[in-house]
Scaffold this motif. Structure first.
Motif, PDB file in Angstrom:
ATOM      1  N   GLN A 169      12.495  12.949  -7.871  1.00 27.71           N
ATOM      2  CA  GLN A 169      12.956  12.945  -9.262  1.00 27.71           C
ATOM      3  C   GLN A 169      13.980  14.052  -9.551  1.00 27.71           C
ATOM      4  O   GLN A 169      14.974  13.825 -10.242  1.00 27.71           O
ATOM      5  CB  GLN A 169      11.738  13.105 -10.188  1.00 27.71           C
ATOM      6  N   ARG A 184      17.557  13.220  -8.825  1.00 26.83           N
ATOM      7  CA  ARG A 184      18.078  12.024  -9.472  1.00 26.83           C
ATOM      8  C   ARG A 184      19.415  12.313 -10.164  1.00 26.83           C
ATOM      9  O   ARG A 184      19.539  13.326 -10.856  1.00 26.83           O
ATOM     10  CB  ARG A 184      17.034  11.518 -10.505  1.00 26.83           C
ATOM     11  N   ASN A 185      20.373  11.430  -9.931  1.00 24.57           N
ATOM     12  CA  ASN A 185      21.706  11.521 -10.565  1.00 24.57           C
ATOM     13  C   ASN A 185      22.509  12.753 -10.121  1.00 24.57           C
ATOM     14  O   ASN A 185      23.501  13.101 -10.762  1.00 24.57           O
ATOM     15  CB  ASN A 185      21.604  11.562 -12.102  1.00 24.57           C
TER      16      ASN A 185
HETATM   17  C1  LIG Z   1      20.112   9.206 -14.468  1.00 28.25           C
HETATM   18  O1  LIG Z   1      21.177   8.498 -15.083  1.00 28.25           O
HETATM   19  C2  LIG Z   1      20.764   7.317 -15.730  1.00 28.25           C
HETATM   20  C3  LIG Z   1      21.985   6.571 -16.202  1.00 28.25           C
HETATM   21  O2  LIG Z   1      22.953   7.419 -16.731  1.00 28.25           O
HETATM   22  C4  LIG Z   1      19.807   7.667 -16.880  1.00 28.25           C
HETATM   23  O3  LIG Z   1      19.367   6.522 -17.537  1.00 28.25           O
HETATM   24  C5  LIG Z   1      18.619   8.447 -16.308  1.00 28.25           C
HETATM   25  O4  LIG Z   1      17.781   8.881 -17.362  1.00 28.25           O
HETATM   26  C6  LIG Z   1      19.060   9.627 -15.482  1.00 28.25           C
HETATM   27  N1  LIG Z   1      17.903  10.224 -14.823  1.00 28.25           N
HETATM   28  C7  LIG Z   1      17.697  11.537 -14.773  1.00 28.25           C
HETATM   29  C8  LIG Z   1      16.436  11.970 -14.071  1.00 28.25           C
HETATM   30  O5  LIG Z   1      18.459  12.330 -15.250  1.00 28.25           O
END
Ligand SMILES: *[C@@H]1O[C@H](CO)[C@@H](O)[C@H](O)[C@H]1NC(C)=O
Ligand SMILES: *[C@@H]1O[C@H](CO)[C@@H](O)[C@H](O)[C@H]1NC(C)=O
Length: 283
Positions: free
Chosen positions: A80, A83-84
């Motif tokens: 987690q 992520r991103n």
């Molecule tokens: C990652 O990016 C997506 C799409 O922009 C978003 O919906 C999601 O909440 C993000 N996840 C995190 C852990 O930041």
């Protein structure tokens, strides 16, 4: 049959051996506010298709930083906290480049990273180390005087904890109080505060030196107290008057000498003119 099996085993052992995944740089620095690049390469003949390629980036405890298989990124199998924040260079993947870009780096990203690559040609892995660091910002100085004592305070943020020194112009180390508190909200940077209580009877010039050894960053700032301007506003006015008087004196002196020069030149000119007339009379 047994011979064929041995042959296959030997061959696969041979190919595994030759398939060398490599992280060329073992020590890497992830700088606050910039993306970090974790380089990893593997040998390829270009025959292996993308859907046969498996790239996995992991931390020490098998935590998945980034995963790629079935021809695409697999964010669902990723930890987690990454992520991103991660990306591979898709155009580079088939060329033997499994380097990872890591964004929004922080103190938690410090540690070992394992790069594992498998394709039809073999499997291999290598490890690299990442160290998070942040440049210390321009320090803010505050000077406090209270009941005859004066103190200097420098305040700034960075990572990791910095080394601080206070020196006199003669290079004498001055005892000071420095504390570094890690910020709990967000960045995880250290807020560093360094306090020096000074005795203006013995020293009036001070150097504050901060060093971030990971980034080879050194900040040196000088503070100088002048006896003249030191004290209340009346004294400041006094010294301003003195300075103004000096400036006025210099200007007056300049004007006088210019006037003197002009007079002198005029007199000289008229002397030469007079001399000419005298010559004329003689002839
Ligand atoms: C990652 O990016 C997506 C799409 O922009 C978003 O919906 C999601 O909440 C993000 N996840 C995190 C852990 O930041
Ligand atoms: C891999 O690709 C990235 C992005 O194009 C590049 O910066 C890096 O130098 C490449 N690494 C190798 C080992 O080719």
């Amino acid at each position: 049959m047994a011979l064929i099996l041995t042959c296959i085993l030997f061959l696969s052992a041979f190919t595994t051996d030759a398939f060398e995944v490599m992280a060329p740089r073992k020590q890497n620095i992830a700088v606050y506010g910039e993306p970090a690049f974790l380089e990893c390469s593997y040998p390829t003949s270009g025959d292996s298709p993308l859907n046969q390629l498996v790239v996995t980036w992991q931390r020490e405890d098998n935590e998945v930083v980034h995963s790629f298989y079935y021809g695409s990124d697999q964010p669902d199998s990723q930890s987690q906290r990454y992520r991103n924040r991660t990306s591979l260079y898709l155009s580079q993947l088939l060329k033997g480049n499994a380097s990872l870009r890591l964004d929004r780096v922080g103190p938690q990203d410090t540690g070992e990273y394992l790069c594992t690559v498998s394709n039809l040609e073999g499997t291999g892995k290598d490890v690299l180390h990442l160290q998070f660091a942040a440049y210390y910002k321009e320090p803010r100085v505050s000077i406090k005087t209270h009941a005859g004592s004066t103190s200097l305070l420098y305040e700034t943020e960075g990572y990791p904890e910095a080394q601080v020194q206070w020196l006199t112009p003669q290079g004498r180390d001055l005892p000071h109080r420095t504390e570094a508190l890690q910020q709990t909200n967000g960045s995880g940077l250290y807020t560093l505060k360094s306090l020096l209580v000074v005795d203006l009877n013995s020293d009036t010039d001070f150097a504050f030196i901060l060093q971030n050894n990971v980034l080879n960053q050194t900040i040196t700032r000088f503070v100088s107290f002048s006896q003249d301007g030191y004290g209340d506003s009346e004294n400041n006015c006094d010294s301003l008057w003195k300075r103004l008087t000096i400036v006025l004196t210099v200007i007056t002196a300049l004007l006088l000498s210019v006037a003197g020069l002009i007079c002198y030149l005029r007199r000289k000119k008229s002397d030469i003119g007079g001399g000419g007339r005298t010559d004329g009379r003689t002839l």
